[in-house]
Design a protein around this motif. Sequence first.
Motif, short mmCIF file in Angstrom:
data_model
loop_
_atom_site.label_atom_id
_atom_site.label_comp_id
_atom_site.label_asym_id
_atom_site.label_seq_id
_atom_site.Cartn_x
_atom_site.Cartn_y
_atom_site.Cartn_z
N ALA A 23 0.81 -1.22 0.00
CA ALA A 23 0.00 0.00 0.00
C ALA A 23 0.85 1.27 0.00
O ALA A 23 0.31 2.37 -0.15
CB ALA A 23 -0.94 0.01 1.21
N VAL A 24 2.16 1.12 0.15
CA VAL A 24 3.06 2.28 0.13
C VAL A 24 3.31 2.68 -1.32
O VAL A 24 3.65 1.83 -2.15
CB VAL A 24 4.40 1.96 0.83
CG1 VAL A 24 5.35 3.14 0.75
CG2 VAL A 24 4.14 1.57 2.28
N PRO A 25 3.17 3.96 -1.68
CA PRO A 25 3.37 4.39 -3.07
C PRO A 25 4.78 4.09 -3.58
O PRO A 25 5.75 4.09 -2.83
CB PRO A 25 3.11 5.90 -3.02
CG PRO A 25 2.29 6.11 -1.81
CD PRO A 25 2.72 5.07 -0.83
N LEU A 26 4.85 3.84 -4.88
CA LEU A 26 6.10 3.53 -5.57
C LEU A 26 6.29 4.53 -6.70
O LEU A 26 5.34 4.83 -7.44
CB LEU A 26 6.08 2.10 -6.09
CG LEU A 26 7.24 1.57 -6.92
CD1 LEU A 26 7.41 0.07 -6.68
CD2 LEU A 26 7.00 1.81 -8.42
N GLU A 27 7.50 5.04 -6.86
CA GLU A 27 7.81 5.97 -7.95
C GLU A 27 8.75 5.30 -8.94
O GLU A 27 9.76 4.70 -8.54
CB GLU A 27 8.46 7.24 -7.41
CG GLU A 27 8.74 8.27 -8.51
CD GLU A 27 9.47 9.49 -7.99
OE1 GLU A 27 8.80 10.49 -7.69
OE2 GLU A 27 10.71 9.43 -7.87
N TRP A 28 8.40 5.37 -10.21
CA TRP A 28 9.20 4.72 -11.25
C TRP A 28 9.58 5.74 -12.33
O TRP A 28 8.70 6.36 -12.93
CB TRP A 28 8.41 3.57 -11.86
CG TRP A 28 9.13 2.82 -12.94
CD1 TRP A 28 10.48 2.61 -13.04
CD2 TRP A 28 8.55 2.17 -14.07
NE1 TRP A 28 10.78 1.88 -14.14
CE2 TRP A 28 9.61 1.59 -14.80
CE3 TRP A 28 7.24 2.02 -14.53
CZ2 TRP A 28 9.40 0.87 -15.97
CZ3 TRP A 28 7.03 1.29 -15.69
CH2 TRP A 28 8.09 0.72 -16.40
N ARG A 29 10.87 5.90 -12.56
CA ARG A 29 11.38 6.72 -13.65
C ARG A 29 12.09 5.80 -14.64
O ARG A 29 12.87 4.93 -14.23
CB ARG A 29 12.36 7.77 -13.13
CG ARG A 29 11.75 8.73 -12.11
CD ARG A 29 12.73 9.81 -11.73
NE ARG A 29 12.16 10.70 -10.72
CZ ARG A 29 12.74 11.82 -10.31
NH1 ARG A 29 13.90 12.19 -10.82
NH2 ARG A 29 12.16 12.55 -9.38
N PHE A 30 11.84 6.00 -15.92
CA PHE A 30 12.40 5.08 -16.91
C PHE A 30 12.68 5.80 -18.22
O PHE A 30 12.12 6.86 -18.52
CB PHE A 30 11.44 3.91 -17.17
CG PHE A 30 10.14 4.32 -17.79
CD1 PHE A 30 9.98 4.36 -19.16
CD2 PHE A 30 9.06 4.69 -16.99
CE1 PHE A 30 8.78 4.75 -19.73
CE2 PHE A 30 7.86 5.07 -17.54
CZ PHE A 30 7.72 5.10 -18.92
N ASN A 31 13.57 5.18 -19.01
CA ASN A 31 13.89 5.62 -20.36
C ASN A 31 14.18 4.38 -21.18
O ASN A 31 15.08 3.59 -20.82
CB ASN A 31 15.09 6.57 -20.35
CG ASN A 31 15.33 7.20 -21.71
OD1 ASN A 31 15.56 6.52 -22.69
ND2 ASN A 31 15.28 8.51 -21.77
N VAL A 32 13.43 4.16 -22.25
CA VAL A 32 13.54 2.94 -23.04
C VAL A 32 13.70 3.30 -24.51
O VAL A 32 13.02 4.21 -25.02
CB VAL A 32 12.29 2.04 -22.87
CG1 VAL A 32 12.44 0.77 -23.72
CG2 VAL A 32 12.10 1.67 -21.42
N GLU A 33 14.61 2.61 -25.18
CA GLU A 33 14.80 2.78 -26.62
C GLU A 33 14.98 1.41 -27.25
O GLU A 33 15.83 0.61 -26.82
CB GLU A 33 16.02 3.66 -26.90
CG GLU A 33 16.22 3.96 -28.38
CD GLU A 33 17.37 4.91 -28.64
OE1 GLU A 33 17.69 5.14 -29.82
OE2 GLU A 33 17.95 5.39 -27.65
#
Length: 200
Positions: A23-33
């Motif tokens: 239930a704890v928020p998760l932050e996701w940063r990504f870069n895909v090529e």
Amino acid sequence: MDWLLLFVWVLLSILITLVVLLAVPLEWRFNVELDEDHRGADSHIRWLFGLVIIRTSNDPKSDSSEKPAKPKKRKPKRNRQSLRRVLSVDGFVGRLLTLIRRIVSAIHIEQLSVQARLGLGDPADTGQLWGVIGPVTGLLSIPKATRINIEPDFFNEVLEFQSDGRLRVIPLRLVGLLLGFLLSFNTWRAFRAIKAGARE
């Protein structure tokens, strides 16, 4: 009897702890090529208010320098037949779009950019695939922080994909949505269609 009661309490404690953690928020940063020549990805996940940080990176330049270029190979026709079987399962496409719509509503998109070109080498197969991708593009384009541009290629077999973004989500909501999708009757019919195509 005391051991059984203790086992139940331990099991309940583990489940409650797992639910609280998810239930704890998760932050996701990504870069895909992704294209025919190379693949590159960078992912950064922050969870439990920064106590858990997971970062993965794959530099396409280092891969291309170390490995010699391989001749291009066409994907087997069986893959396209399996995709056609899945898309033809009655009710599966609608179920999949519902799942995607619920996932999009459960995710707080702070920033998202997608640039892609897709083609299966056959106009009919690409048209069926675009029947799913087109509505998904519309769903993802709803938030103001998104820039989505996905183009179909009805004549060539191609997959070009570039994306970067910053998302925030509560894992527990995603787990519930995915379990509901995986346990649905239409999803199991789609899995059976894939297995039937693999045996042919």
